[in-house]
Design a protein around this motif. Structure first.
Motif, PDB file in Angstrom:
ATOM      1  N   ALA A 391      19.223   6.343  -4.748  1.00 21.10           N
ATOM      2  CA  ALA A 391      17.744   6.787  -3.318  1.00 21.10           C
ATOM      3  C   ALA A 391      16.838   7.492  -4.625  1.00 21.10           C
ATOM      4  O   ALA A 391      15.744   6.935  -3.842  1.00 21.10           O
ATOM      5  CB  ALA A 391      18.388   7.564  -3.152  1.00 21.10           C
ATOM      6  N   HIS A 392      16.642   7.697  -5.929  1.00 22.94           N
ATOM      7  CA  HIS A 392      15.339   8.521  -6.795  1.00 22.94           C
ATOM      8  C   HIS A 392      14.187   6.768  -7.063  1.00 22.94           C
ATOM      9  O   HIS A 392      13.611   6.811  -6.507  1.00 22.94           O
ATOM     10  CB  HIS A 392      16.217   9.141  -7.510  1.00 22.94           C
ATOM     11  N   ALA A 393      15.650   6.005  -7.468  1.00 24.84           N
ATOM     12  CA  ALA A 393      14.748   4.912  -8.126  1.00 24.84           C
ATOM     13  C   ALA A 393      14.125   4.279  -6.686  1.00 24.84           C
ATOM     14  O   ALA A 393      12.855   3.253  -6.785  1.00 24.84           O
ATOM     15  CB  ALA A 393      15.668   3.680  -8.490  1.00 24.84           C
ATOM     16  N   ILE A 394      14.722   4.063  -5.508  1.00 26.62           N
ATOM     17  CA  ILE A 394      14.084   3.990  -3.989  1.00 26.62           C
ATOM     18  C   ILE A 394      12.650   4.395  -3.845  1.00 26.62           C
ATOM     19  O   ILE A 394      12.152   3.626  -3.691  1.00 26.62           O
ATOM     20  CB  ILE A 394      14.951   3.612  -2.408  1.00 26.62           C
ATOM     21  N   HIS A 395      12.499   6.136  -3.914  1.00 21.99           N
ATOM     22  CA  HIS A 395      11.637   6.487  -3.281  1.00 21.99           C
ATOM     23  C   HIS A 395      10.602   5.343  -4.207  1.00 21.99           C
ATOM     24  O   HIS A 395       9.909   5.705  -3.174  1.00 21.99           O
ATOM     25  CB  HIS A 395      11.867   7.913  -3.577  1.00 21.99           C
ATOM     26  N   ILE A 396      10.709   5.735  -5.866  1.00 27.61           N
ATOM     27  CA  ILE A 396       9.549   5.033  -6.577  1.00 27.61           C
ATOM     28  C   ILE A 396       9.382   3.527  -5.731  1.00 27.61           C
ATOM     29  O   ILE A 396       8.067   3.209  -6.245  1.00 27.61           O
ATOM     30  CB  ILE A 396       9.573   5.089  -7.911  1.00 27.61           C
ATOM     31  N   ALA A 397      10.583   2.934  -5.839  1.00 31.48           N
ATOM     32  CA  ALA A 397       9.911   1.479  -5.540  1.00 31.48           C
ATOM     33  C   ALA A 397       9.327   1.639  -4.147  1.00 31.48           C
ATOM     34  O   ALA A 397       7.932   0.733  -3.749  1.00 31.48           O
ATOM     35  CB  ALA A 397      11.298   0.666  -5.078  1.00 31.48           C
ATOM     36  N   ILE A 398       9.859   2.042  -3.407  1.00 29.95           N
ATOM     37  CA  ILE A 398       8.765   1.934  -2.163  1.00 29.95           C
ATOM     38  C   ILE A 398       7.021   2.681  -2.088  1.00 29.95           C
ATOM     39  O   ILE A 398       6.561   2.522  -1.731  1.00 29.95           O
ATOM     40  CB  ILE A 398       9.483   3.293  -0.869  1.00 29.95           C
ATOM     41  N   ASP A 399       7.300   3.583  -3.041  1.00 28.86           N
ATOM     42  CA  ASP A 399       5.441   3.572  -3.452  1.00 28.86           C
ATOM     43  C   ASP A 399       5.037   3.356  -4.274  1.00 28.86           C
ATOM     44  O   ASP A 399       3.323   2.303  -3.822  1.00 28.86           O
ATOM     45  CB  ASP A 399       5.956   5.441  -4.242  1.00 28.86           C
ATOM     46  N   GLU A 400       5.963   2.283  -4.908  1.00 27.74           N
ATOM     47  CA  GLU A 400       5.328   1.087  -5.839  1.00 27.74           C
ATOM     48  C   GLU A 400       4.414   0.136  -4.717  1.00 27.74           C
ATOM     49  O   GLU A 400       3.790  -0.718  -4.404  1.00 27.74           O
ATOM     50  CB  GLU A 400       5.590   0.827  -6.594  1.00 27.74           C
ATOM     51  N   ALA A 401       5.685  -0.491  -3.617  1.00 34.69           N
ATOM     52  CA  ALA A 401       5.002  -1.264  -2.779  1.00 34.69           C
ATOM     53  C   ALA A 401       4.186  -1.191  -1.884  1.00 34.69           C
ATOM     54  O   ALA A 401       3.078  -1.413  -1.736  1.00 34.69           O
ATOM     55  CB  ALA A 401       6.599  -1.206  -2.022  1.00 34.69           C
ATOM     56  N   LEU A 402       3.931   0.925  -1.372  1.00 35.55           N
ATOM     57  CA  LEU A 402       2.971   1.009  -0.964  1.00 35.55           C
ATOM     58  C   LEU A 402       1.243   1.176  -1.722  1.00 35.55           C
ATOM     59  O   LEU A 402       0.331   0.954  -1.148  1.00 35.55           O
ATOM     60  CB  LEU A 402       3.839   2.139  -0.050  1.00 35.55           C
ATOM     61  N   LYS A 403       1.591   1.311  -2.917  1.00 34.94           N
ATOM     62  CA  LYS A 403       0.483   1.234  -3.316  1.00 34.94           C
ATOM     63  C   LYS A 403       0.031  -0.284  -3.716  1.00 34.94           C
ATOM     64  O   LYS A 403      -1.373  -0.145  -3.349  1.00 34.94           O
ATOM     65  CB  LYS A 403       0.170   1.436  -4.542  1.00 34.94           C
ATOM     66  N   ALA A 404       0.889  -1.023  -3.428  1.00 35.81           N
ATOM     67  CA  ALA A 404       0.728  -2.563  -3.464  1.00 35.81           C
ATOM     68  C   ALA A 404      -0.164  -2.554  -2.267  1.00 35.81           C
ATOM     69  O   ALA A 404      -1.187  -3.551  -2.036  1.00 35.81           O
ATOM     70  CB  ALA A 404       1.729  -3.239  -4.078  1.00 35.81           C
ATOM     71  N   LYS A 405      -0.094  -2.089  -0.977  1.00 32.12           N
ATOM     72  CA  LYS A 405      -0.426  -2.050  -0.020  1.00 32.12           C
ATOM     73  C   LYS A 405      -2.073  -2.102   0.459  1.00 32.12           C
ATOM     74  O   LYS A 405      -2.631  -2.744   0.941  1.00 32.12           O
ATOM     75  CB  LYS A 405       0.632  -1.307   1.002  1.00 32.12           C
ATOM     76  N   ALA A 406      -1.788  -0.938  -0.626  1.00 37.43           N
ATOM     77  CA  ALA A 406      -3.462  -0.124  -0.362  1.00 37.43           C
ATOM     78  C   ALA A 406      -4.670  -1.198  -0.875  1.00 37.43           C
ATOM     79  O   ALA A 406      -5.206  -1.133  -0.315  1.00 37.43           O
ATOM     80  CB  ALA A 406      -3.152   1.042  -0.838  1.00 37.43           C
ATOM     81  N   SER A 407      -3.710  -1.559  -2.319  1.00 40.45           N
ATOM     82  CA  SER A 407      -4.587  -2.160  -2.872  1.00 40.45           C
ATOM     83  C   SER A 407      -4.432  -4.243  -2.868  1.00 40.45           C
ATOM     84  O   SER A 407      -5.400  -4.807  -3.264  1.00 40.45           O
ATOM     85  CB  SER A 407      -4.779  -2.345  -5.054  1.00 40.45           C
ATOM     86  N   GLY A 408      -3.524  -4.295  -1.935  1.00 39.98           N
ATOM     87  CA  GLY A 408      -3.271  -5.952  -1.886  1.00 39.98           C
ATOM     88  C   GLY A 408      -3.215  -6.390  -2.532  1.00 39.98           C
ATOM     89  O   GLY A 408      -3.454  -7.703  -2.417  1.00 39.98           O
ATOM     90  N   GLU A 409      -2.473  -5.669  -3.553  1.00 37.66           N
ATOM     91  CA  GLU A 409      -1.819  -6.397  -4.784  1.00 37.66           C
ATOM     92  C   GLU A 409      -0.562  -7.417  -4.428  1.00 37.66           C
ATOM     93  O   GLU A 409       0.274  -6.590  -3.516  1.00 37.66           O
ATOM     94  CB  GLU A 409      -1.384  -5.877  -5.854  1.00 37.66           C
ATOM     95  N   LYS A 410      -0.107  -8.491  -4.195  1.00 39.26           N
ATOM     96  CA  LYS A 410       1.134  -8.896  -4.649  1.00 39.26           C
ATOM     97  C   LYS A 410       1.989  -8.748  -5.814  1.00 39.26           C
ATOM     98  O   LYS A 410       2.722  -9.561  -7.016  1.00 39.26           O
ATOM     99  CB  LYS A 410       0.820 -10.725  -4.665  1.00 39.26           C
ATOM    100  N   LYS A 411       2.477  -7.505  -5.547  1.00 35.93           N
ATOM    101  CA  LYS A 411       3.055  -6.873  -7.012  1.00 35.93           C
ATOM    102  C   LYS A 411       4.956  -7.497  -6.704  1.00 35.93           C
ATOM    103  O   LYS A 411       5.354  -7.052  -5.855  1.00 35.93           O
ATOM    104  CB  LYS A 411       2.933  -5.397  -6.944  1.00 35.93           C
TER     105      LYS A 411
END
Ligand code: PLP
Length: 458
Positions: A391-411
């Motif tokens: 779940a430590h990895a999931i936490h950061i995967a979610i953070d990265e997905a939310l950053k992509a949402k904020a910047s509109g990147e298709k990461k």
């Protein structure tokens, strides 16, 4: 047929070789030092602990010097019980996050014991059997490694003795029973069975134990019991080598999905599941000019990469192992009782330390309450109850997905789900009851611990 079932039936995604990253290093790993002589150790110094194949894999020499190491047929046959593990796109999690990012995860919880650890337990048992070993001694934290050794040793007709960190022994009775079901002998560590264990028990009869202490006990058992060798679940180069099957499969599966990750994420205790998923992508970074971000996630309670010091330290608490250059919190480190038991080690795999030092990989530390929040969100969208470590990895995967949402990147994000959490429900229960404490390991403690270590002039 659903895509996932199809994946499970197709063996073409299962590589027939492990990846030896040492072959691609521009400079070799810093030598391992004998604490008595101050000189680099040789193969003979390790011969009481490991069979020669493992020693040569550790040093990446002889038949194991190349980039790719063939997986022995007997090992491959057992891997096929659960490999290739599925690569799953977390579409429901993506939707819940309302992110343009694509999130993929490799499901190592699909193994018989519930984690990535049998990927190395099986070859270790195999090479030991071939060398005439009759009995394996090992330690376990949360119990995932002990279960894997119990399972693998049984397959090759070896006895297994497992020193289980006392706090986990108390918290996780079902892991203990699982090891017994596979036929292993288990004792709470520190134990009365070794001189090191008796010494720690004399200091504190209710000692909660630590991975470092359990390692000391398993090593003492190994060198004092005939026909016994030592099995280790993480940190060592040969362990990361065996785990690269995760990333090699992921490369093939991502290619099938027509994507390549921008970010690869894994949790780190000693570094084996992260190394396993990440090293094949590190190869692409070193050799093919890829710019993948590769992120190791550790707990703030045991922040060896983010707060540790890159120096020579012992691998165990009783200071019996050779000295290895690692990011370390000091071998005297006794971790806070966080629920990600597998992440409570004081140091980190030397291969990852070198890559971190050279800026090839990144690291971040997270608190356990947000980790469990991520675990629950994942369980409620993707249906798998993750191990608290994963779940430590999931936490950061979610953070990265939310950053992509904020910047509109298709990461494109890939993380390793190192295991399921079916034996970790006490942690969930405490989280739901609001009883989990967040811990931040004080950096002053690191400096104090490091000051007491022997100086190495390598
Ligand atoms: C042991 C374990 C870990 C931590 O060990 P690494 O060697 O860092 O991978 C992480 N997740 C699970 C499920 C484990 O069992």
């Amino acid at each position: 047929m659903s895509k996932q079932v199809k994946y499970l039936l197709e063996e073409s995604e299962m590589p027939t070789a492990w990846y030896n990253v040492q072959a691609d290093f521009a400079t070799p790993l810093p030598p391992v030092i004998h604490p008595g002589t101050g000189k680099p150790i040789g193969p003979d110094d390790m011969a009481s602990l490991f069979p020669m194949d493992i020693i040569m894999q550790e040093a990446a020499v002889g038949p194991y010097a190349g980039r790719f190491i063939d997986i022995p047929e007997e090992v491959y046959d057992i891997y096929r019980l659960w490999r290739p593990t599925p690569l799953i796109r977390a579409r429901r999690l993506e939707k819940a996050l309302d992110t343009p990012a694509h999130i993929y995860f490799k499901h190592e919880g699909a193994s018989p014991v519930g984690s990535h650890k049998p990927n190395t337990a099986v070859p270790q048992a195999y090479y030991n059997k071939r060398a005439g070993t009759k009995r394996l001694a090992t330690e376990t934290g949360a119990g995932q490694w002990g279960s894997s050794v119990a399972f693998a040793a049984g397959y090759f007709g070896l006895e297994a003795k497992v020193y289980m960190v006392n706090i986990s022994y108390q918290q996780k009775p079902y892991r203990r029973m699982m090891m017994e079901a596979y036929g292993a002998n288990i004792v709470a560590s520190p134990s009365q069975d070794t001189a090191a264990g008796r010494r720690f028990l004399a200091e504190d009869p209710n000692h909660t134990g630590s991975l470092g202490i359990a390692i000391s006990e398993a090593i003492e058992d190994t060198v004092t019991t005939p026909h016994t060798k030592y099995a280790i679940g993480s940190v060592f180069n040969h362990v990361l080598l065996h785990q690269t099957i995760i990333g090699e499969e992921a490369l093939r599966q991502m290619e099938k999905a027509g994507e390549y990750p921008d970010v690869v994420i894994g949790c780190v205790g000693g570094g084996s599941n992260f190394g396993g998923v990440a090293l094949p992508f590190v190869r692409d970074k070193l050799k093919e000019g890829k710019t993948t971000r590769i992120i190791a996630v550790e707990p703030t309670a045991a922040p060896s990469l983010t707060k540790g010091i890159y120096t020579y330290d012992f691998g165990d608490t009783a200071q019996t192992t050779p000295l290895v250059k690692m990011y370390t919190l000091g071998s005297a480190f006794i971790p806070a009782p966080i629920h990600a038991g597998g992440l409570r080690y004081h140091a980190m795999a030397p291969i990852l330390c070198k890559l971190y030092d050279e800026g090839v990989i990144e690291a971040v530390a997270v608190q356990q309450n947000p980790v469990f929040a991520a675990a629950v969100q994942f369980a409620r969208t993707e249906a798998i109850i993750p191990a608290p470590e994963s779940a430590h990895a999931i936490h950061i995967a979610i953070d990265e997905a939310l950053k992509a949402k904020a910047s509109g990147e298709k990461k494109v994000i890939l993380f390793n789900l190192s295991g399921h959490g079916h034996f970790d429900m006490t942690g969930y229960q405490m989280y739901f009851a609001g009883q989990l404490e967040d811990y931040e390991y004080p950096v002053e403690e690191v400096h104090k611990a490091i000051a007491g270590l022997p100086k190495v002039m390598a």
